[in-house]
Design an enzyme around this catalytic site. Structure first.
Site, short mmCIF file in Angstrom:
data_model
loop_
_atom_site.label_atom_id
_atom_site.label_comp_id
_atom_site.label_asym_id
_atom_site.label_seq_id
_atom_site.Cartn_x
_atom_site.Cartn_y
_atom_site.Cartn_z
N GLY A 110 3.50 6.17 7.90
CA GLY A 110 4.89 6.41 7.50
C GLY A 110 5.83 5.36 8.02
N ASN A 111 5.46 4.69 9.12
CA ASN A 111 6.25 3.55 9.62
C ASN A 111 6.03 2.30 8.78
OD1 ASN A 111 6.08 4.86 12.77
ND2 ASN A 111 7.95 3.82 12.16
N SER A 112 4.93 2.29 8.03
CA SER A 112 4.60 1.11 7.23
C SER A 112 5.77 0.74 6.31
CB SER A 112 3.36 1.36 6.39
OG SER A 112 2.20 1.36 7.18
N HIS B 80 0.81 -1.21 0.00
CA HIS B 80 0.00 0.00 0.00
C HIS B 80 0.85 1.27 0.00
CE1 HIS B 80 0.50 -0.29 4.49
NE2 HIS B 80 0.54 1.02 4.38
N LEU C 52 -7.42 -24.00 -1.42
CA LEU C 52 -8.25 -25.22 -1.41
C LEU C 52 -9.44 -25.07 -2.34
CD1 LEU C 52 -8.72 -28.04 -0.19
CD2 LEU C 52 -9.97 -26.94 1.67
N GLY C 53 -10.10 -23.91 -2.30
CA GLY C 53 -11.19 -23.66 -3.23
C GLY C 53 -12.58 -23.83 -2.67
N ASP D 233 0.16 -7.62 1.12
CA ASP D 233 0.53 -6.22 1.36
C ASP D 233 2.05 -6.05 1.36
OD1 ASP D 233 0.02 -3.51 1.76
OD2 ASP D 233 0.17 -3.69 3.93
#
Length: 395
Positions: free
Chosen positions: A248-250, A144, A305-306, A174
Protein backbone atom coordinates in the site's frame (compact mmCIF):
# COMPACT_ATOMS: atom_id res chain seq x y z
CA UNK A 1 19.75 79.64 93.46
CA UNK A 2 20.87 81.27 90.25
CA UNK A 3 18.05 80.82 87.77
CA UNK A 4 20.35 81.36 84.79
CA UNK A 5 22.43 78.37 85.73
CA UNK A 6 19.77 76.02 84.45
CA UNK A 7 18.83 77.87 81.27
CA UNK A 8 18.13 75.46 78.42
CA UNK A 9 17.47 72.53 80.73
CA UNK A 10 13.89 71.53 80.23
CA UNK A 11 13.78 67.95 81.40
CA UNK A 12 15.03 66.52 84.66
CA UNK A 13 15.53 62.78 85.12
CA UNK A 14 16.27 61.05 88.45
CA UNK A 15 18.95 58.46 88.69
CA UNK A 16 20.28 56.51 91.72
CA UNK A 17 24.04 57.11 92.19
CA UNK A 18 26.76 57.08 94.91
CA UNK A 19 25.56 54.44 97.31
CA UNK A 20 21.95 55.29 97.30
CA UNK A 21 22.35 59.01 97.70
CA UNK A 22 19.93 60.86 95.56
CA UNK A 23 21.38 63.44 93.29
CA UNK A 24 20.00 65.22 90.29
CA UNK A 25 21.50 64.51 86.83
CA UNK A 26 20.68 66.78 83.96
CA UNK A 27 20.50 65.37 80.35
CA UNK A 28 20.88 67.68 77.41
CA UNK A 29 17.78 67.86 75.25
CA UNK A 30 20.06 68.13 72.17
CA UNK A 31 21.58 64.70 72.79
CA UNK A 32 18.18 63.22 73.34
CA UNK A 33 16.95 64.68 70.08
CA UNK A 34 19.82 63.00 68.16
CA UNK A 35 19.08 59.67 69.79
CA UNK A 36 15.45 59.92 68.71
CA UNK A 37 16.51 60.58 65.13
CA UNK A 38 18.76 57.52 65.11
CA UNK A 39 15.98 55.36 66.55
CA UNK A 40 13.56 56.61 63.90
CA UNK A 41 16.07 55.89 61.10
CA UNK A 42 16.71 52.35 62.33
CA UNK A 43 12.95 51.76 62.63
CA UNK A 44 12.41 52.98 59.06
CA UNK A 45 15.13 50.71 57.70
CA UNK A 46 13.73 47.70 59.55
CA UNK A 47 10.26 48.49 58.28
CA UNK A 48 11.51 48.78 54.69
CA UNK A 49 13.35 45.45 54.91
CA UNK A 50 10.33 43.66 56.34
CA UNK A 51 8.00 45.20 53.76
CA UNK A 52 10.34 44.23 50.90
CA UNK A 53 10.58 40.66 52.13
CA UNK A 54 6.82 40.33 52.39
CA UNK A 55 6.31 41.80 48.89
CA UNK A 56 8.96 39.51 47.35
CA UNK A 57 7.49 36.43 48.97
CA UNK A 58 4.04 37.38 47.75
CA UNK A 59 5.25 37.90 44.15
CA UNK A 60 7.16 34.61 44.13
CA UNK A 61 4.18 32.71 45.47
CA UNK A 62 1.93 34.28 42.86
CA UNK A 63 4.29 33.33 40.03
CA UNK A 64 4.62 29.82 41.34
CA UNK A 65 0.87 29.41 41.61
CA UNK A 66 0.43 30.56 37.97
CA UNK A 67 3.11 28.18 36.60
CA UNK A 68 2.05 24.91 34.97
CA UNK A 69 4.58 22.11 35.22
CA UNK A 70 4.88 19.35 32.62
CA UNK A 71 6.30 15.84 33.13
CA UNK A 72 9.81 14.68 32.30
CA UNK A 73 11.38 17.88 33.64
CA UNK A 74 10.60 19.79 30.49
CA UNK A 75 12.03 23.29 30.45
CA UNK A 76 9.50 26.08 30.80
CA UNK A 77 9.92 29.57 29.49
CA UNK A 78 7.82 32.68 30.04
CA UNK A 79 6.62 34.75 27.14
CA UNK A 80 4.54 37.89 27.10
CA UNK A 81 1.32 37.78 25.15
CA UNK A 82 -1.45 40.41 25.38
CA UNK A 83 0.27 41.82 28.49
CA UNK A 84 -0.24 38.54 30.35
CA UNK A 85 2.35 36.07 31.53
CA UNK A 86 1.97 32.84 29.53
CA UNK A 87 3.94 29.71 30.30
CA UNK A 88 4.90 27.70 27.22
CA UNK A 89 6.94 24.57 26.66
CA UNK A 90 10.31 25.47 25.15
CA UNK A 91 10.41 22.14 23.27
CA UNK A 92 7.45 23.29 21.19
CA UNK A 93 9.51 26.16 19.85
CA UNK A 94 11.56 23.76 17.68
CA UNK A 95 9.34 22.09 15.07
CA UNK A 96 9.84 18.39 14.48
CA UNK A 97 11.21 17.99 10.91
CA UNK A 98 8.97 14.96 10.34
CA UNK A 99 5.93 17.08 11.24
CA UNK A 100 7.03 19.70 8.73
CA UNK A 101 7.38 17.10 5.97
CA UNK A 102 4.01 15.53 6.79
CA UNK A 103 2.29 18.91 6.61
CA UNK A 104 3.91 19.99 3.33
CA UNK A 105 3.96 16.68 1.41
CA UNK A 106 0.93 14.92 2.91
CA UNK A 107 -1.65 16.84 0.79
CA UNK A 108 0.15 15.69 -2.39
CA UNK A 109 -0.11 11.97 -1.56
CA UNK A 110 -3.14 10.07 -2.82
CA UNK A 111 -4.61 6.62 -2.42
CA UNK A 112 -5.06 4.55 -5.58
CA UNK A 113 -7.52 1.70 -6.04
CA UNK A 114 -7.12 -0.88 -8.80
CA UNK A 115 -10.56 -2.13 -9.85
CA UNK A 116 -11.39 -4.99 -12.20
CA UNK A 117 -14.55 -6.61 -13.54
CA UNK A 118 -15.44 -9.70 -11.54
CA UNK A 119 -18.29 -12.13 -11.14
CA UNK A 120 -20.03 -9.68 -8.81
CA UNK A 121 -19.20 -6.59 -10.87
CA UNK A 122 -16.38 -4.09 -10.36
CA UNK A 123 -14.22 -5.09 -7.42
CA UNK A 124 -11.06 -3.77 -5.81
CA UNK A 125 -8.09 -5.92 -6.71
CA UNK A 126 -5.39 -3.87 -5.04
CA UNK A 127 -4.47 -0.54 -3.52
CA UNK A 128 -1.43 1.67 -3.50
CA UNK A 129 -0.23 5.23 -3.23
CA UNK A 130 0.65 7.99 -5.63
CA UNK A 131 2.23 11.44 -5.76
CA UNK A 132 0.71 14.48 -7.42
CA UNK A 133 3.52 15.85 -9.58
CA UNK A 134 1.53 18.39 -11.58
CA UNK A 135 -1.27 20.67 -10.39
CA UNK A 136 -3.30 19.71 -13.50
CA UNK A 137 -3.88 16.25 -12.04
CA UNK A 138 -0.89 14.14 -13.10
CA UNK A 139 0.03 11.48 -10.54
CA UNK A 140 3.02 9.13 -10.54
CA UNK A 141 2.82 5.66 -9.00
CA UNK A 142 4.21 2.15 -9.45
CA UNK A 143 3.15 0.16 -12.48
CA UNK A 144 2.23 -2.87 -10.40
CA UNK A 145 -0.29 -0.72 -8.48
CA UNK A 146 -2.48 -0.21 -11.58
CA UNK A 147 -1.48 -3.34 -13.53
CA UNK A 148 -4.42 -5.04 -15.33
CA UNK A 149 -6.87 -2.48 -13.94
CA UNK A 150 -10.23 -2.03 -15.69
CA UNK A 151 -10.82 1.09 -13.67
CA UNK A 152 -8.59 3.27 -11.47
CA UNK A 153 -9.86 5.60 -8.77
CA UNK A 154 -7.92 8.16 -6.76
CA UNK A 155 -8.69 9.36 -3.24
CA UNK A 156 -7.30 12.80 -2.51
CA UNK A 157 -6.08 13.83 0.94
CA UNK A 158 -9.33 15.81 1.29
CA UNK A 159 -11.27 12.55 1.01
CA UNK A 160 -12.65 13.28 -2.47
CA UNK A 161 -12.66 10.29 -4.83
CA UNK A 162 -12.04 10.78 -8.57
CA UNK A 163 -11.80 8.48 -11.57
CA UNK A 164 -8.37 8.40 -13.20
CA UNK A 165 -7.17 7.70 -16.71
CA UNK A 166 -3.83 6.06 -17.47
CA UNK A 167 -1.46 8.48 -19.17
CA UNK A 168 1.46 6.09 -19.63
CA UNK A 169 3.08 2.99 -18.16
CA UNK A 170 6.52 1.42 -18.14
CA UNK A 171 6.57 -2.11 -16.78
CA UNK A 172 10.35 -2.37 -16.96
CA UNK A 173 10.85 0.52 -14.53
CA UNK A 174 7.67 -0.31 -12.54
CA UNK A 175 6.38 3.21 -13.11
CA UNK A 176 3.08 4.66 -14.29
CA UNK A 177 1.53 8.09 -14.63
CA UNK A 178 -2.23 8.52 -14.23
CA UNK A 179 -4.39 11.64 -14.50
CA UNK A 180 -7.51 12.92 -12.75
CA UNK A 181 -9.78 15.65 -14.05
CA UNK A 182 -8.90 18.38 -11.58
CA UNK A 183 -7.06 21.68 -11.48
CA UNK A 184 -4.94 23.57 -8.95
CA UNK A 185 -4.04 20.48 -6.99
CA UNK A 186 -1.13 20.64 -4.51
CA UNK A 187 1.96 19.14 -6.11
CA UNK A 188 5.09 17.61 -4.64
CA UNK A 189 8.54 19.02 -5.18
CA UNK A 190 11.01 16.58 -6.73
CA UNK A 191 14.45 16.72 -5.11
CA UNK A 192 17.95 15.59 -6.05
CA UNK A 193 18.66 12.07 -4.84
CA UNK A 194 22.38 12.48 -5.57
CA UNK A 195 22.71 14.84 -2.59
CA UNK A 196 21.44 12.50 0.11
CA UNK A 197 23.79 10.80 2.54
CA UNK A 198 23.71 7.69 4.67
CA UNK A 199 22.21 8.61 8.03
CA UNK A 200 19.98 11.39 6.69
CA UNK A 201 16.42 11.39 7.99
CA UNK A 202 13.95 9.78 5.56
CA UNK A 203 10.17 10.12 5.71
CA UNK A 204 7.78 7.78 3.88
CA UNK A 205 4.13 8.68 3.32
CA UNK A 206 1.45 6.41 1.92
CA UNK A 207 -1.51 4.14 2.50
CA UNK A 208 -0.19 0.91 4.02
CA UNK A 209 -2.78 -1.88 4.11
CA UNK A 210 -5.34 0.20 2.21
CA UNK A 211 -7.42 3.34 2.57
CA UNK A 212 -8.18 2.70 6.25
CA UNK A 213 -4.61 3.80 6.99
CA UNK A 214 -4.36 6.56 4.38
CA UNK A 215 -1.77 9.25 4.90
CA UNK A 216 0.34 7.16 7.27
CA UNK A 217 3.76 8.66 7.99
CA UNK A 218 6.82 6.59 8.92
CA UNK A 219 10.30 7.91 9.55
CA UNK A 220 13.79 6.46 9.65
CA UNK A 221 17.15 7.07 8.08
CA UNK A 222 18.86 6.48 4.76
CA UNK A 223 20.46 3.07 5.33
CA UNK A 224 22.33 2.72 2.02
CA UNK A 225 22.72 4.40 -1.35
CA UNK A 226 22.85 3.07 -4.90
CA UNK A 227 21.67 -0.42 -4.07
CA UNK A 228 21.34 -2.31 -7.35
CA UNK A 229 18.03 -4.08 -7.77
CA UNK A 230 17.21 -6.05 -10.93
CA UNK A 231 13.56 -5.96 -11.92
CA UNK A 232 12.05 -7.19 -15.19
CA UNK A 233 15.44 -7.33 -16.84
CA UNK A 234 16.42 -3.78 -15.85
CA UNK A 235 18.82 -2.71 -13.12
CA UNK A 236 17.94 0.24 -10.93
CA UNK A 237 19.75 2.23 -8.31
CA UNK A 238 17.51 2.29 -5.28
CA UNK A 239 17.65 3.92 -1.86
CA UNK A 240 17.56 1.64 1.16
CA UNK A 241 15.81 2.93 4.27
CA UNK A 242 14.56 1.58 7.57
CA UNK A 243 11.41 3.73 7.35
CA UNK A 244 8.56 1.22 7.19
CA UNK A 245 7.39 0.51 3.62
CA UNK A 246 4.47 -1.89 3.57
CA UNK A 247 1.93 -3.10 1.00
CA UNK A 248 0.00 0.00 0.00
CA UNK A 249 3.02 2.29 0.42
CA UNK A 250 4.07 1.42 -3.13
CA UNK A 251 4.03 4.52 -5.31
CA UNK A 252 4.23 6.92 -2.39
CA UNK A 253 7.07 9.35 -1.73
CA UNK A 254 10.26 8.98 0.26
CA UNK A 255 11.19 12.50 1.34
CA UNK A 256 14.08 14.41 2.84
CA UNK A 257 13.63 16.88 5.70
CA UNK A 258 13.12 19.72 3.20
CA UNK A 259 9.91 18.07 2.03
CA UNK A 260 11.38 17.08 -1.34
CA UNK A 261 10.70 13.72 -2.96
CA UNK A 262 13.97 11.80 -3.25
CA UNK A 263 12.50 8.41 -4.12
CA UNK A 264 9.36 6.49 -5.04
CA UNK A 265 8.65 3.74 -2.55
CA UNK A 266 8.35 0.24 -3.96
CA UNK A 267 7.27 -2.68 -1.81
CA UNK A 268 7.77 -4.89 -4.86
CA UNK A 269 11.55 -4.72 -4.60
CA UNK A 270 11.52 -5.99 -1.03
CA UNK A 271 8.60 -8.43 -1.28
CA UNK A 272 9.07 -12.12 -0.70
CA UNK A 273 11.80 -11.58 1.89
CA UNK A 274 11.16 -12.00 5.59
CA UNK A 275 12.99 -8.88 6.72
CA UNK A 276 12.22 -5.91 8.91
CA UNK A 277 13.65 -2.42 8.73
CA UNK A 278 14.67 -2.80 5.09
CA UNK A 279 12.68 -0.84 2.53
CA UNK A 280 13.52 0.39 -0.95
CA UNK A 281 12.66 3.43 -3.02
CA UNK A 282 13.52 4.09 -6.66
CA UNK A 283 15.90 7.07 -6.75
CA UNK A 284 14.04 10.04 -8.16
CA UNK A 285 16.99 10.97 -10.38
CA UNK A 286 16.68 7.55 -12.04
CA UNK A 287 13.12 8.15 -13.15
CA UNK A 288 12.67 11.87 -13.82
CA UNK A 289 13.08 11.45 -17.58
CA UNK A 290 10.77 8.42 -17.59
CA UNK A 291 8.08 10.37 -15.72
CA UNK A 292 8.22 13.17 -18.31
CA UNK A 293 7.77 10.69 -21.15
CA UNK A 294 4.84 9.03 -19.41
CA UNK A 295 3.17 12.39 -18.75
CA UNK A 296 3.27 13.05 -22.49
CA UNK A 297 1.51 9.76 -23.12
CA UNK A 298 4.38 8.21 -25.01
CA UNK A 299 6.13 4.92 -24.55
CA UNK A 300 9.38 5.06 -22.64
CA UNK A 301 12.24 4.77 -25.07
CA UNK A 302 15.25 3.04 -23.58
CA UNK A 303 18.65 2.42 -25.15
CA UNK A 304 20.21 -1.04 -25.20
CA UNK A 305 23.46 -2.64 -26.37
CA UNK A 306 22.07 -6.00 -27.47
CA UNK A 307 24.16 -8.73 -25.83
CA UNK A 308 23.57 -11.66 -23.48
CA UNK A 309 26.27 -13.46 -21.52
CA UNK A 310 27.73 -14.22 -18.11
CA UNK A 311 30.67 -13.05 -16.03
CA UNK A 312 33.98 -14.94 -16.31
CA UNK A 313 37.46 -14.62 -14.80
CA UNK A 314 40.78 -15.90 -16.20
CA UNK A 315 42.61 -18.70 -14.40
CA UNK A 316 45.29 -16.35 -13.12
CA UNK A 317 42.62 -13.85 -11.97
CA UNK A 318 44.22 -11.13 -14.06
CA UNK A 319 41.30 -10.62 -16.43
CA UNK A 320 37.56 -10.57 -15.90
CA UNK A 321 34.66 -9.66 -18.12
CA UNK A 322 31.45 -10.87 -19.72
CA UNK A 323 31.55 -13.91 -21.98
CA UNK A 324 29.14 -13.04 -24.80
CA UNK A 325 26.79 -15.90 -25.61
CA UNK A 326 24.37 -14.08 -27.92
CA UNK A 327 24.28 -10.86 -29.93
CA UNK A 328 20.83 -9.58 -30.91
CA UNK A 329 20.38 -8.95 -34.61
CA UNK A 330 20.27 -5.31 -35.72
CA UNK A 331 21.39 -4.14 -32.26
CA UNK A 332 24.20 -1.67 -31.67
CA UNK A 333 26.53 -4.50 -30.63
CA UNK A 334 25.65 -6.50 -33.78
CA UNK A 335 26.33 -3.53 -36.09
CA UNK A 336 29.59 -2.75 -34.27
CA UNK A 337 30.91 -6.25 -35.08
CA UNK A 338 30.73 -7.82 -31.62
CA UNK A 339 30.37 -11.60 -31.86
CA UNK A 340 29.50 -14.54 -29.64
CA UNK A 341 32.54 -15.95 -27.74
CA UNK A 342 33.98 -12.41 -27.46
CA UNK A 343 34.70 -11.30 -23.90
CA UNK A 344 33.57 -7.76 -23.07
CA UNK A 345 36.19 -6.24 -20.75
CA UNK A 346 35.17 -2.58 -20.62
CA UNK A 347 32.20 -0.46 -21.64
CA UNK A 348 32.37 3.32 -21.83
CA UNK A 349 35.79 3.11 -20.15
CA UNK A 350 34.45 1.18 -17.15
CA UNK A 351 35.22 -2.43 -16.26
CA UNK A 352 32.30 -4.84 -16.46
CA UNK A 353 32.03 -8.25 -14.80
CA UNK A 354 28.28 -8.95 -14.99
CA UNK A 355 25.33 -8.04 -17.22
CA UNK A 356 23.91 -5.70 -14.59
CA UNK A 357 27.04 -3.56 -15.04
CA UNK A 358 26.19 -3.22 -18.73
CA UNK A 359 22.59 -2.21 -18.00
CA UNK A 360 23.69 0.36 -15.46
CA UNK A 361 26.14 2.01 -17.85
CA UNK A 362 23.72 1.99 -20.78
CA UNK A 363 20.90 3.46 -18.68
CA UNK A 364 22.98 6.60 -18.18
CA UNK A 365 22.97 7.21 -21.93
CA UNK A 366 20.26 8.12 -24.40
CA UNK A 367 19.26 6.63 -27.72
CA UNK A 368 21.75 7.51 -30.44
CA UNK A 369 24.76 7.83 -28.14
CA UNK A 370 27.99 6.15 -29.21
CA UNK A 371 29.70 4.00 -26.61
CA UNK A 372 33.20 2.45 -26.62
CA UNK A 373 33.55 -1.30 -26.13
CA UNK A 374 36.82 -3.10 -25.28
CA UNK A 375 36.67 -6.80 -26.05
CA UNK A 376 39.02 -9.77 -25.93
CA UNK A 377 38.96 -11.97 -29.05
CA UNK A 378 41.35 -14.85 -29.61
CA UNK A 379 43.80 -13.41 -27.08
CA UNK A 380 43.79 -9.97 -28.69
CA UNK A 381 42.27 -6.80 -27.24
CA UNK A 382 40.04 -4.91 -29.69
CA UNK A 383 38.28 -1.58 -29.26
CA UNK A 384 34.99 -1.02 -31.06
CA UNK A 385 32.32 1.69 -31.02
CA UNK A 386 28.62 0.85 -30.82
CA UNK A 387 25.57 3.04 -31.31
CA UNK A 388 22.78 2.63 -28.75
CA UNK A 389 19.41 1.95 -30.33
CA UNK A 390 15.92 1.92 -28.85
CA UNK A 391 15.11 -1.28 -27.03
CA UNK A 392 12.43 -3.32 -28.86
CA UNK A 393 9.17 -3.86 -26.97
CA UNK A 394 9.71 -7.63 -26.82
CA UNK A 395 13.11 -7.32 -25.08
Amino acid sequence: MDDNKYDGVKDVKWKQVNNGESKIKFISSRKKSNIKKIIKLISFILLAVISGGISGAYTANKKQSNTTYTPNNQTLMETKKDNKNVISNSNSQVENPVTKVAESVGPTVVGISNKADGYFGIQDTGTGSGIIIDSRGYIVTNYHVIENADRVTVKLSSGKILDASISGTDEKSDLAVIKVNAQNLPKAQLGDSSKIKIGDIAVAIGNPLGENFSGSVTAGIISALNRKIEYNGSVYKVIQTDAAINPGNSGGPLCNTNGQVIGINSFKFGSGQNTEGIGFAISINEVKSIIKQLMNGGEVAKPYLGIYGEGVTSGDNKLSGIYIQEVLKDSGAFKAGIKPTDILLELDGKKVIRLSDVSEIVNFHKIGDKIKCKILRNGNTIELEAVLYEMPEDK
